[in-house]
Design an enzyme around this catalytic site. Sequence first.
Site, PDB file in Angstrom:
ATOM      1  N   ASN A 198      -9.214   0.195  -0.382  1.00 13.74           N
ATOM      2  CA  ASN A 198      -8.301  -0.051  -1.490  1.00 13.74           C
ATOM      3  C   ASN A 198      -8.920   0.233  -2.848  1.00 13.74           C
ATOM      4  O   ASN A 198      -8.226   0.610  -3.793  1.00 13.74           O
ATOM      5  CB  ASN A 198      -7.808  -1.495  -1.439  1.00 13.74           C
ATOM      6  CG  ASN A 198      -6.776  -1.713  -0.354  1.00 13.74           C
ATOM      7  OD1 ASN A 198      -5.628  -1.326  -0.481  1.00 13.74           O
ATOM      8  ND2 ASN A 198      -7.196  -2.342   0.744  1.00 13.74           N
ATOM      9  N   TYR A 246     -10.606   3.402   5.356  1.00 13.49           N
ATOM     10  CA  TYR A 246      -9.558   2.853   4.493  1.00 13.49           C
ATOM     11  C   TYR A 246     -10.208   1.974   3.429  1.00 13.49           C
ATOM     12  O   TYR A 246     -10.970   1.065   3.747  1.00 13.49           O
ATOM     13  CB  TYR A 246      -8.566   2.049   5.312  1.00 13.49           C
ATOM     14  CG  TYR A 246      -7.279   1.755   4.562  1.00 13.49           C
ATOM     15  CD1 TYR A 246      -6.269   2.704   4.515  1.00 13.49           C
ATOM     16  CD2 TYR A 246      -7.093   0.559   3.898  1.00 13.49           C
ATOM     17  CE1 TYR A 246      -5.094   2.462   3.818  1.00 13.49           C
ATOM     18  CE2 TYR A 246      -5.931   0.307   3.203  1.00 13.49           C
ATOM     19  CZ  TYR A 246      -4.932   1.261   3.165  1.00 13.49           C
ATOM     20  OH  TYR A 246      -3.778   1.012   2.471  1.00 13.49           O
ATOM     21  N   SER A 267       0.796  -1.226   0.000  1.00  6.24           N
ATOM     22  CA  SER A 267       0.000   0.000   0.000  1.00  6.24           C
ATOM     23  C   SER A 267       0.829   1.278   0.000  1.00  6.24           C
ATOM     24  O   SER A 267       0.268   2.368  -0.172  1.00  6.24           O
ATOM     25  CB  SER A 267      -0.961   0.001   1.189  1.00  6.24           C
ATOM     26  OG  SER A 267      -1.987  -0.937   0.993  1.00  6.24           O
ATOM     27  N   HIS A 292       3.576   5.770   5.326  1.00  5.85           N
ATOM     28  CA  HIS A 292       2.531   4.768   5.047  1.00  5.85           C
ATOM     29  C   HIS A 292       3.120   3.383   5.278  1.00  5.85           C
ATOM     30  O   HIS A 292       4.335   3.190   5.192  1.00  5.85           O
ATOM     31  CB  HIS A 292       2.034   4.879   3.614  1.00  5.85           C
ATOM     32  CG  HIS A 292       0.617   4.440   3.421  1.00  5.85           C
ATOM     33  ND1 HIS A 292       0.242   3.103   3.401  1.00  5.85           N
ATOM     34  CD2 HIS A 292      -0.513   5.149   3.242  1.00  5.85           C
ATOM     35  CE1 HIS A 292      -1.067   3.022   3.216  1.00  5.85           C
ATOM     36  NE2 HIS A 292      -1.553   4.253   3.116  1.00  5.85           N
ATOM     37  N   LYS A 338       0.220   3.538  -2.930  1.00  6.38           N
ATOM     38  CA  LYS A 338      -0.875   4.505  -3.073  1.00  6.38           C
ATOM     39  C   LYS A 338      -0.349   5.923  -3.261  1.00  6.38           C
ATOM     40  O   LYS A 338      -0.895   6.707  -4.045  1.00  6.38           O
ATOM     41  CB  LYS A 338      -1.799   4.431  -1.853  1.00  6.38           C
ATOM     42  CG  LYS A 338      -2.627   3.159  -1.774  1.00  6.38           C
ATOM     43  CD  LYS A 338      -3.459   3.110  -0.503  1.00  6.38           C
ATOM     44  CE  LYS A 338      -4.456   1.956  -0.520  1.00  6.38           C
ATOM     45  NZ  LYS A 338      -3.846   0.624  -0.514  1.00  6.38           N
TER      46      LYS A 338
END
Length: 519
Positions: A154, A152, A61, A287, A64
Amino acid sequence: MDLSRATLEDAINAVPKRFQGPGGLIGVLKDGEIVASRAWGYSDLARGKAMSVDTRMPICSISKQFTCATLLAAVGEPEVLEDKLPPFLPNLATELPSVRQLCHNQSGLRDYWALTVLHGGLAEQTFRREDALPLIARMRSGHFPPGTSYSYCNCNYRILSEMIEAETGSDLETLYQTHIWGPAGMKTAVLTADTRHPEDGVVGYEGNGDHGFIPADNGIYWRGDAGISASLSDMMAYEHWIDAQREDESGLYTRISKQPTFSEGTPAWYGFGLVHERIGTLAATGHGGALRGFRIHRLYCPEARLSVVVMFNHEADAHACARQIAFAALGKTEPESQPLPEGWAGTWIDRDRGMLTRITPGRRTADLQYFTDATQLSLADDDRLVAPDVSLQRAGDALILGIVSENTQRQLDPITEVPGICDMDAAGTYETDELQTEMRIEIRDGAASMQFIGLLGTGQMEPLYPVAQDIWELVTRRSMDAPAPGSWTFTVMRNADGHVTGGTLSCWLARNIAYRKVA
């Protein structure tokens, strides 16, 4: 701010024992220069292949922020893509989020990796590129009005990646290379969208020091929300690039690291794929990344010009490790937790969200089970239990859970757990319009199980446990994505005659999915 080299060295030396697993990598930059670079253990235990600073791992992640930066560089402001969003959510009956709200995880949409469980997905099965968009397109509602809170999700970034490619006519990997990897000097970074084929033969491991480590079997295809593979050398180059542009208002990292707000103006903790946190009194952005068998974290403190990158091919807490290394580099330690008083242990429920909550105190900290993983809380001076993003305070018999990142306060009502007696009336077949899927509850010989059928097939029978009257718990700690959704709460609904007519299923990533009993 000066670097504490001796303290940093001691902290790094302690990591392999404190965060046990097959192998790992740590890199630290201060004032734009590498001051520590460490590789230990093995990238593949069976082959005895040593971990190195050039071993590429999935950064998951962390991708992102690369997607959001690429959007700004290649497309312009998120609003340019507004007209491309509606076709991805054709069944959404509630307010459509904006593209900027996708970037900030303020869309309110349910996480599509959590929903793979409810669509009958198995942990080891292949999830193809063409499986994602039909699953996302079935969504009919969200958790909250877009822009008012944080959740959150995705699929926000999966949608972004598709729109970016459509707008530019170029593939995502080329765009990453053009706008970030090339300028930053990330010489070996690649887009590894298919997790079946990890770069450099690196193996991720499930398990822990108590039970041993076994290779994780991943079969998901992801891009935009995750997918980049990079070495520690690549990530150190990225951190150097970030620091070099720290005073450049037009720099990509400067642009994505500006703290966003919610729709009413409250500062938000999450934006453009970056978490805003604090290392002591210092602001930091960063992150984490997680896939079954891998945990990664990076953070940057601009005031101290300090970067830390932690990469594990196992499932120890990379975020906690990165924070400890950052504190050590600054010659500081996190304050020691005070002994906890009695009376915090128990089981609670957030009735509005339909989510069970457990508090398990230790001597100096308590584990809060509410999100995907346990949150460790310590005692504050005002008798609250706190973590960087969370606070718990008493309100009579209830608790008030404050979640800064979500811009919300939740009331948790106490419940008394009952002996494991299963109500046979809950057994049967259920359907949900929200996902257009099926759920079955089977009760035999005093034990209950739950099974899901959907776009991805027929899932396995999962143990289902009665917690209190009309409240059940389903635990799914292994799924396609990681961390897994964790515990799901099934809250039974009854008619005036007392018969079960349906219920709602909730976890933090996908809440209040209504089911009706059909057989």
